[in-house]
Design a protein around this motif. Structure first.
Motif, mmCIF file in Angstrom:
data_model
loop_
_atom_site.group_PDB
_atom_site.id
_atom_site.type_symbol
_atom_site.label_atom_id
_atom_site.label_comp_id
_atom_site.label_asym_id
_atom_site.label_seq_id
_atom_site.Cartn_x
_atom_site.Cartn_y
_atom_site.Cartn_z
ATOM 1 N N VAL A 147 9.649 -13.634 0.182
ATOM 2 C CA VAL A 147 8.552 -13.236 -0.665
ATOM 3 C C VAL A 147 7.310 -14.058 -0.105
ATOM 4 O O VAL A 147 7.196 -15.320 -0.203
ATOM 5 N N SER A 148 6.419 -13.409 0.251
ATOM 6 C CA SER A 148 5.025 -14.030 0.487
ATOM 7 C C SER A 148 3.955 -14.107 -0.484
ATOM 8 O O SER A 148 3.180 -14.884 -0.404
ATOM 9 N N ALA A 149 4.292 -13.452 -1.505
ATOM 10 C CA ALA A 149 3.163 -13.437 -2.779
ATOM 11 C C ALA A 149 3.947 -13.095 -4.112
ATOM 12 O O ALA A 149 4.541 -12.149 -3.823
ATOM 13 N N VAL A 150 3.704 -13.499 -5.127
ATOM 14 C CA VAL A 150 3.947 -13.065 -6.552
ATOM 15 C C VAL A 150 2.565 -12.953 -7.414
ATOM 16 O O VAL A 150 1.891 -13.866 -7.262
ATOM 17 N N GLY A 151 2.631 -11.839 -8.454
ATOM 18 C CA GLY A 151 1.407 -11.642 -8.993
ATOM 19 C C GLY A 151 1.715 -10.641 -10.265
ATOM 20 O O GLY A 151 2.518 -10.153 -10.308
ATOM 21 N N GLY A 152 0.688 -10.583 -10.862
ATOM 22 C CA GLY A 152 0.667 -9.561 -12.022
ATOM 23 C C GLY A 152 1.465 -10.170 -13.001
ATOM 24 O O GLY A 152 2.079 -11.390 -13.292
ATOM 25 N N GLU A 153 1.572 -9.531 -14.373
ATOM 26 C CA GLU A 153 2.273 -9.707 -15.541
ATOM 27 C C GLU A 153 2.890 -8.531 -16.119
ATOM 28 O O GLU A 153 2.426 -7.545 -16.059
ATOM 29 N N GLY A 154 4.218 -8.763 -16.608
ATOM 30 C CA GLY A 154 4.892 -7.595 -17.361
ATOM 31 C C GLY A 154 5.083 -6.393 -16.452
ATOM 32 O O GLY A 154 5.665 -6.438 -15.502
ATOM 33 N N ASP A 155 4.586 -5.347 -17.005
ATOM 34 C CA ASP A 155 4.822 -3.958 -16.357
ATOM 35 C C ASP A 155 3.963 -3.695 -15.013
ATOM 36 O O ASP A 155 4.110 -3.062 -14.314
ATOM 37 N N ASP A 156 2.924 -4.695 -14.943
ATOM 38 C CA ASP A 156 2.160 -4.706 -13.732
ATOM 39 C C ASP A 156 2.660 -5.868 -12.979
ATOM 40 O O ASP A 156 1.693 -6.150 -11.739
ATOM 41 N N SER A 157 3.631 -6.333 -12.917
ATOM 42 C CA SER A 157 4.148 -7.431 -11.855
ATOM 43 C C SER A 157 4.245 -6.739 -10.522
ATOM 44 O O SER A 157 4.683 -5.693 -10.396
ATOM 45 N N TRP A 158 4.230 -7.641 -9.692
ATOM 46 C CA TRP A 158 4.280 -7.118 -8.206
ATOM 47 C C TRP A 158 4.629 -8.457 -7.318
ATOM 48 O O TRP A 158 4.470 -9.530 -7.682
ATOM 49 N N PHE A 159 5.232 -8.166 -6.076
ATOM 50 C CA PHE A 159 5.377 -9.233 -5.033
ATOM 51 C C PHE A 159 5.027 -8.739 -3.661
ATOM 52 O O PHE A 159 4.974 -7.366 -3.620
ATOM 53 N N GLU A 160 4.772 -9.450 -2.763
ATOM 54 C CA GLU A 160 4.537 -8.926 -1.361
ATOM 55 C C GLU A 160 5.383 -9.468 -0.281
ATOM 56 O O GLU A 160 6.052 -10.632 -0.512
ATOM 57 N N ILE A 161 5.641 -8.606 0.628
ATOM 58 C CA ILE A 161 6.406 -9.074 1.847
ATOM 59 C C ILE A 161 5.688 -8.840 3.059
ATOM 60 O O ILE A 161 4.761 -7.924 2.825
ATOM 61 N N SER A 162 5.648 -9.625 4.036
ATOM 62 C CA SER A 162 5.022 -9.676 5.393
ATOM 63 C C SER A 162 6.058 -8.872 6.409
ATOM 64 O O SER A 162 7.056 -9.834 6.764
#
Length: 208
Positions: A147-162
């Protein structure tokens, strides 16, 4: 158990829809080279049991529960899938502990290519966000990733992979586009730590 190191990019050769189930025939000459009836093979991160074999292909039965909880319901003949055989006891541990038990699905929100890698942002169910930490492990469609980044809240949560070029070329993640649904398995160690913590909290509360 698996490690999330994809051995082969296979292909769905056939699909037969049954009553509250489906039968898939999967083309994968590498993973079938030493396969036997009853062996476990991960298909897009879902641990499935080989019920039939023929040269270069294997067949699996997928129950309705699995179809509802994973992206396997979207597969059709021609779909490309990530394949991994169960790790032997004396095998090299290349990724992280992967059970092949999907915790939920995510949806690709964006794909941002750069010169040497591609960043993929994936929307994640709110119930899984507590298991995601930056630089932690996650399995996406059977691929062990960081996991390179995590953000958002609740139903708008997301993470990023590189994703490096090798991952893009050798797995189906190279074909993902915004809107693609992917299987997610969070780090099992995080789930055990949470369970242990909850157990300790209950013991303390009961002792008062």
């Amino acid at each position: 158990m698996f490690t999330g190191i994809v051995e082969e990019l296979g292909e769905i050769a056939a699909r037969e829809d049954l009553s509250d189930a489906a039968r898939f025939t999967v083309r994968g000459p590498i993973v079938t080279a030493d396969a036997h009836h009853g062996d476990s093979i991960a298909v897009n991160g879902v641990c499935l049991t080989v019920v039939d074999l023929r040269p270069g292909e294997f067949t699996v039965d997928v129950m309705g529960e699995t179809l509802r909880r994973s992206s396997l319901s979207d597969l059709s003949p021609g779909s490309r899938v990530n394949l991994e055989r169960a790790m032997p006891a004396n095998g090299r541990f290349g990724g992280h502990i992967v059970q092949g038990h999907v915790d939920g699905t995510g949806r690709v929100l964006s794909v941002s290519p750069s010169e040497n890698w591609t960043v993929v942002r994936i929307g994640v169910p709110a119930k899984l966000t507590r298991y995601l930490v930056e630089k932690g492990s996650i399995t996406v469609d059977g691929v062990s990733l960081t996991v390179s980044a995590v953000g958002g809240e609740g139903d708008d949560s997301w993470f990023e992979i590189s994703l490096i070029p090798t991952t893009l070329n050798e797995t189906n993640l190279g074909e993902t586009q915004p809107g693609t649904v992917v299987n997610l398995e969070v780090d099992v160690i995080a789930k055990y730590v949470e369970r242990l913590h909850l157990g300790q909290s209950t013991d303390v509360a009961g002792a008062k």
